[in-house]
Design a protein around this motif. Structure first.
Motif, PDB file in Angstrom:
ATOM      1  N   HIS A   1       0.779  -1.235   0.000  1.00 24.31           N
ATOM      2  CA  HIS A   1       0.000   0.000   0.000  1.00 24.31           C
ATOM      3  C   HIS A   1       0.816   1.295   0.000  1.00 24.31           C
ATOM      4  CE1 HIS A   1      -3.857  -1.944   0.317  1.00 24.31           C
ATOM      5  NE2 HIS A   1      -3.302  -2.780   1.167  1.00 24.31           N
TER       6      HIS A   1
ATOM      7  N   ARG B   1      -4.259   3.127  14.687  1.00 20.42           N
ATOM      8  CA  ARG B   1      -5.262   4.145  14.326  1.00 20.42           C
ATOM      9  C   ARG B   1      -5.736   4.907  15.559  1.00 20.42           C
ATOM     10  NH1 ARG B   1     -10.588   1.399  13.203  1.00 20.42           N
ATOM     11  NH2 ARG B   1     -10.466   1.397  15.469  1.00 20.42           N
TER      12      ARG B   1
ATOM     13  N   GLN C   1       0.546  10.273   5.829  1.00 18.76           N
ATOM     14  CA  GLN C   1       0.231   9.340   4.743  1.00 18.76           C
ATOM     15  C   GLN C   1       0.158   7.907   5.264  1.00 18.76           C
ATOM     16  OE1 GLN C   1       2.354   9.845   0.925  1.00 18.76           O
ATOM     17  NE2 GLN C   1       3.159  11.735   1.832  1.00 18.76           N
TER      18      GLN C   1
ATOM     19  N   ASP D   1      -3.014   7.624   7.545  1.00 13.83           N
ATOM     20  CA  ASP D   1      -4.256   7.614   6.765  1.00 13.83           C
ATOM     21  C   ASP D   1      -4.494   6.249   6.122  1.00 13.83           C
ATOM     22  OD1 ASP D   1      -4.776  10.240   7.463  1.00 13.83           O
ATOM     23  OD2 ASP D   1      -4.151  11.077   5.528  1.00 13.83           O
ATOM     24  N   LYS D   2      -3.435   5.615   5.637  1.00 18.56           N
ATOM     25  CA  LYS D   2      -3.580   4.291   5.029  1.00 18.56           C
ATOM     26  C   LYS D   2      -3.892   3.254   6.098  1.00 18.56           C
ATOM     27  CE  LYS D   2      -3.442   3.469   1.281  1.00 18.56           C
ATOM     28  NZ  LYS D   2      -4.522   3.291   0.289  1.00 18.56           N
TER      29      LYS D   2
ATOM     30  N   LYS E   1      -5.497   3.811   8.876  1.00 15.71           N
ATOM     31  CA  LYS E   1      -6.885   4.068   9.264  1.00 15.71           C
ATOM     32  C   LYS E   1      -7.857   3.458   8.249  1.00 15.71           C
ATOM     33  CE  LYS E   1      -9.988   7.905  10.367  1.00 15.71           C
ATOM     34  NZ  LYS E   1     -10.092   9.352  10.493  1.00 15.71           N
ATOM     35  N   GLU E   2      -7.596   3.695   6.971  1.00 13.07           N
ATOM     36  CA  GLU E   2      -8.447   3.140   5.911  1.00 13.07           C
ATOM     37  C   GLU E   2      -8.446   1.615   5.941  1.00 13.07           C
ATOM     38  OE1 GLU E   2      -7.371   2.175   1.427  1.00 13.07           O
ATOM     39  OE2 GLU E   2      -7.340   4.336   1.837  1.00 13.07           O
ATOM     40  N   GLN E   3      -7.265   1.036   6.023  1.00 16.89           N
ATOM     41  CA  GLN E   3      -7.128  -0.410   5.954  1.00 16.89           C
ATOM     42  C   GLN E   3      -7.597  -1.119   7.222  1.00 16.89           C
ATOM     43  OE1 GLN E   3      -5.578  -2.507   3.241  1.00 16.89           O
ATOM     44  NE2 GLN E   3      -6.721  -0.776   2.384  1.00 16.89           N
TER      45      GLN E   3
ATOM     46  N   GLY F   1     -10.324  -0.545   8.761  1.00 11.92           N
ATOM     47  CA  GLY F   1     -11.739  -0.832   8.529  1.00 11.92           C
ATOM     48  C   GLY F   1     -11.937  -2.021   7.605  1.00 11.92           C
ATOM     49  N   THR F   2     -11.158  -2.085   6.538  1.00 17.83           N
ATOM     50  CA  THR F   2     -11.278  -3.197   5.597  1.00 17.83           C
ATOM     51  C   THR F   2     -10.828  -4.505   6.237  1.00 17.83           C
ATOM     52  OG1 THR F   2     -10.847  -1.660   3.776  1.00 17.83           O
ATOM     53  CG2 THR F   2     -10.660  -4.009   3.275  1.00 17.83           C
TER      54      THR F   2
END
Length: 192
Positions: free
Chosen positions: A63, A102, A138, A141-142, A144-146, A148-149
């Protein structure tokens, strides 16, 4: 691709000095202490620290390959700081790691700051010393996004849907079908 840093060292008692080109000064390092620290953390985590570090480094490569920092030892230090020492399921370990990072560092990003995390081999040194606020944002943020997934993947009861979600987290080289994995209790354990 192999990324390797080669630097001169100067023996300095029980530690070593290495040059930092950006800071234009010599920094103290202690590889033997780092090695012992890694052994100790892995033992405390029941042998799960090193595989989780490998998984986290793989995730970062998938990522954030173009992001210069954080990588390497900083990622190891983050895993040691934020992993569960009692959890044995790698899905839960990885999801918990992302969620804890996160939850721990959101306020740093909101304030435009980089956290301070001590170097276990050189007390008083911050492993984030060369990481910029933009690089950390950066990375955060990645994460945090990941997070959730990865949580969706862990909680998904349909194995094929879970695999699709894990492939979005861990990359397309992750097994594409349930028939390619063992029937272990963790979908990502065989990948570690």
């Amino acid at each position: 691709t192999v990324d390797m840093d080669v630097v001169p060292i100067i023996e300095n008692g029980d530690s070593y000095l290495i040059p930092d080109v950006e800071l234009k000064k010599w920094l103290t390092t202690n590889p033997p202490a780092h090695t012992q620290w890694t052994i100790d953390v892995n033992r405390a985590a029941g042998g799960r620290f090193k595989p989780l570090v490998k998984l986290f480094k793989w995730w970062r490569r998938v990522h954030l390959a173009d992001l210069r920092r954080p990588k390497g030892f900083i990622l190891e230090r983050l895993v040691a700081e934020h992993m569960s020492l009692t959890e044995s399921n790698y899905e839960a370990l990885f999801v918990g790691l992302l969620e804890t990072i996160r939850d721990t560092y959101g306020h740093y990003v909101a304030l435009g700051l980089v956290p301070w995390l001590e170097d276990p081999g050189v007390p008083g040194n911050n492993v984030f010393s060369n990481v910029t606020a933009d690089e950390f944002k950066q990375f955060y943020d990645k994460v945090k996004e990941q997070a959730g997934t990865a949580r969706q993947a862990k909680d998904e009861t349909d194995a094929d849907k879970a695999l699709d979600l894990w492939r979005s987290v861990l990359g397309k080289v992750f097994p594409a079908s349930a028939s390619q994995r063992s029937l272990a209790s963790s979908l990502i354990r065989p990948a570690v």
